[in-house]
Design an enzyme around this catalytic site. Sequence first.
Site, PDB file in Angstrom:
ATOM      1  N   LYS A   1       2.347  10.653   7.520  1.00  0.00           N
ATOM      2  CA  LYS A   1       1.488  10.406   8.678  1.00  0.00           C
ATOM      3  C   LYS A   1       1.971  11.076   9.971  1.00  0.00           C
ATOM      4  O   LYS A   1       1.736  12.264  10.147  1.00  0.00           O
ATOM      5  CB  LYS A   1       1.270   8.899   8.842  1.00  0.00           C
ATOM      6  CG  LYS A   1       0.437   8.344   7.669  1.00  0.00           C
ATOM      7  CD  LYS A   1      -0.157   6.986   7.896  1.00  0.00           C
ATOM      8  CE  LYS A   1      -1.175   6.666   6.807  1.00  0.00           C
ATOM      9  NZ  LYS A   1      -0.806   5.611   5.886  1.00  0.00           N
TER      10      LYS A   1
ATOM     11  N   PHE B   1       0.864  -1.183   0.000  1.00  0.00           N
ATOM     12  CA  PHE B   1       0.000   0.000   0.000  1.00  0.00           C
ATOM     13  C   PHE B   1       0.895   1.226   0.000  1.00  0.00           C
ATOM     14  O   PHE B   1       1.629   1.472   0.957  1.00  0.00           O
ATOM     15  CB  PHE B   1      -0.954   0.053   1.196  1.00  0.00           C
ATOM     16  CG  PHE B   1      -1.871   1.246   1.109  1.00  0.00           C
ATOM     17  CD1 PHE B   1      -3.041   1.191   0.363  1.00  0.00           C
ATOM     18  CD2 PHE B   1      -1.529   2.455   1.704  1.00  0.00           C
ATOM     19  CE1 PHE B   1      -3.864   2.309   0.226  1.00  0.00           C
ATOM     20  CE2 PHE B   1      -2.345   3.573   1.567  1.00  0.00           C
ATOM     21  CZ  PHE B   1      -3.513   3.502   0.833  1.00  0.00           C
TER      22      PHE B   1
ATOM     23  N   ASP C   1       9.278   2.703   2.025  1.00  0.00           N
ATOM     24  CA  ASP C   1       8.087   3.488   2.346  1.00  0.00           C
ATOM     25  C   ASP C   1       7.777   3.269   3.823  1.00  0.00           C
ATOM     26  O   ASP C   1       7.233   2.240   4.219  1.00  0.00           O
ATOM     27  CB  ASP C   1       6.908   3.047   1.465  1.00  0.00           C
ATOM     28  CG  ASP C   1       5.631   3.847   1.774  1.00  0.00           C
ATOM     29  OD1 ASP C   1       5.600   4.568   2.792  1.00  0.00           O
ATOM     30  OD2 ASP C   1       4.665   3.718   0.993  1.00  0.00           O
TER      31      ASP C   1
HETATM   32  C1  LIG Z   1      -0.985   5.772   4.367  1.00  0.00           C
HETATM   33  C2  LIG Z   1       0.149   5.313   3.532  1.00  0.00           C
HETATM   34  C3  LIG Z   1       0.523   5.984   2.344  1.00  0.00           C
HETATM   35  C4  LIG Z   1      -0.286   7.108   1.771  1.00  0.00           C
HETATM   36  O1  LIG Z   1      -0.383   8.211   2.599  1.00  0.00           O
HETATM   37  P1  LIG Z   1      -1.530   9.314   2.341  1.00  0.00           P
HETATM   38  O2  LIG Z   1      -1.161  10.430   3.257  1.00  0.00           O
HETATM   39  O3  LIG Z   1      -2.836   8.680   2.677  1.00  0.00           O
HETATM   40  O4  LIG Z   1      -1.449   9.690   0.898  1.00  0.00           O
HETATM   41  C5  LIG Z   1       1.660   5.555   1.691  1.00  0.00           C
HETATM   42  N1  LIG Z   1       2.365   4.522   2.133  1.00  0.00           N
HETATM   43  C6  LIG Z   1       2.036   3.843   3.257  1.00  0.00           C
HETATM   44  C7  LIG Z   1       2.895   2.712   3.714  1.00  0.00           C
HETATM   45  C8  LIG Z   1       0.904   4.200   3.982  1.00  0.00           C
HETATM   46  O5  LIG Z   1       0.542   3.505   5.065  1.00  0.00           O
END
Ligand SMILES: *Cc1c(COP(=O)(O)O)cnc(C)c1O
Length: 403
Positions: free
Chosen positions: A257, A143, A228
């Site tokens: 986040k 994700f 990520d």
């Molecule tokens: C939440 C998330 C994203 C995307 O972040 P947004 O602020 O919702 O665009 C990307 N990578 C990971 C691993 C995430 O958990």
Amino acid sequence: MSKKSSDNTIAFESRYCAHNYAPLPVVLVKGQGVHVWDEHGKRYLDMMSAYSAVSHGHCHPRLVARLHQQAQQLGVVSRAYYTDGLGPFLQKTCKLTRMARALPMNTGAEAVETALKAARKWAYTQKGIAHEQAEVIVCQGNFHGRTIAIVGMSSDTQYRDGFGPFPGGTVTIPFGDADALRQAITPNTAAFLVEPIQGEGGIIVPPPGYLKQCEAICREHNVLLLCDEVQCGLARTGAFLASDHDGVKPDGLILGKALGGGVLPVSMFLAREDVMDVFQPGDHGSTFGGYPLAAAVGHEALLIMEEDDYVTRASELGAYFKRELESIASAAIKEVRGKGLLLGIEMQPDAPSAHDVVVSLMHAGVLSKDTHETVIRLAPPLIIEQEMIDHAISIIRRVFQHL
Ligand SMILES: *Cc1c(COP(=O)(O)O)cnc(C)c1O
């Protein structure tokens, strides 16, 4: 307020808001620390933390004060100009992550897009891959956000269906299998993009040493390792970066986040110099990326994480929470997994759905959220105290007894 008023609020939101989420039937009006309150004054323990964005707890007084102060000073000017807070904020982030340079954005998806653009341009200008041929390897169950390019890399059909065509140039391999990475690399491979622990994919922790092997394979083939850590980074898993558990230093790192302290959207792509230096003025940007409010709040968020030792909190309380969850002897539980305070309970296939459990927990005063139908996510703010964990455990235990 009556039950009727929350029904009205829900109907009202649903009337005007796109139905791209299916929220739990609760209307939240206030938050403080690890708690949120609904319209009727009922208090809930937040075990979701806005998908890990609220590591500092709700309305952290230092963050609210810093936001307020900066809002009265200078809010938004765009990066057409220099601002006094951005350099110190980026220096702090680079120091804590041992990266050379940073490019500030707002949401996680934007920072992932930034990483992809950097990797491609690096591949063409530094590695010498032929025009338009660069490939990025990603993992099944990933994700990385919701833009067209990113959902094009997803293996989840719902994320993709109806949104094509996608840009292409990605190759998907199983998560947790370093040999699969070795085999997927070609002379056109620019980068390997991976979550050290998959969050939305169901709180999946790869085998120990996986990331270290991936790092070695990437080095051997001059492929960028892009981690990520939007969800698993910033102390959440009991190390400042989840990649620290394996002693890995990525070539590019994506944060988001919790970087905004649960107050603002703040994200960032960080990298080694030769990767970041592919960007020339005009190549990439964002009106709000790195704006003075974000720099002030993000910087304060990092200082708090450091001063209040969120890493140790997440590590010790997470281990405790996991042991307690494992002690809930229920035939409905298949597995408890995760690291630090990023935990998940996977339900047995024939047991009640994770969603049903989440609704029961909500009625009992604990907010969580299911991911991928079978997993209950438990990721409280990192400021949580052990007695609140004990309180949550007693509720979770009771809900499982009554399933
Ligand atoms: C939440 C998330 C994203 C995307 O972040 P947004 O602020 O919702 O665009 C990307 N990578 C990971 C691993 C995430 O958990």
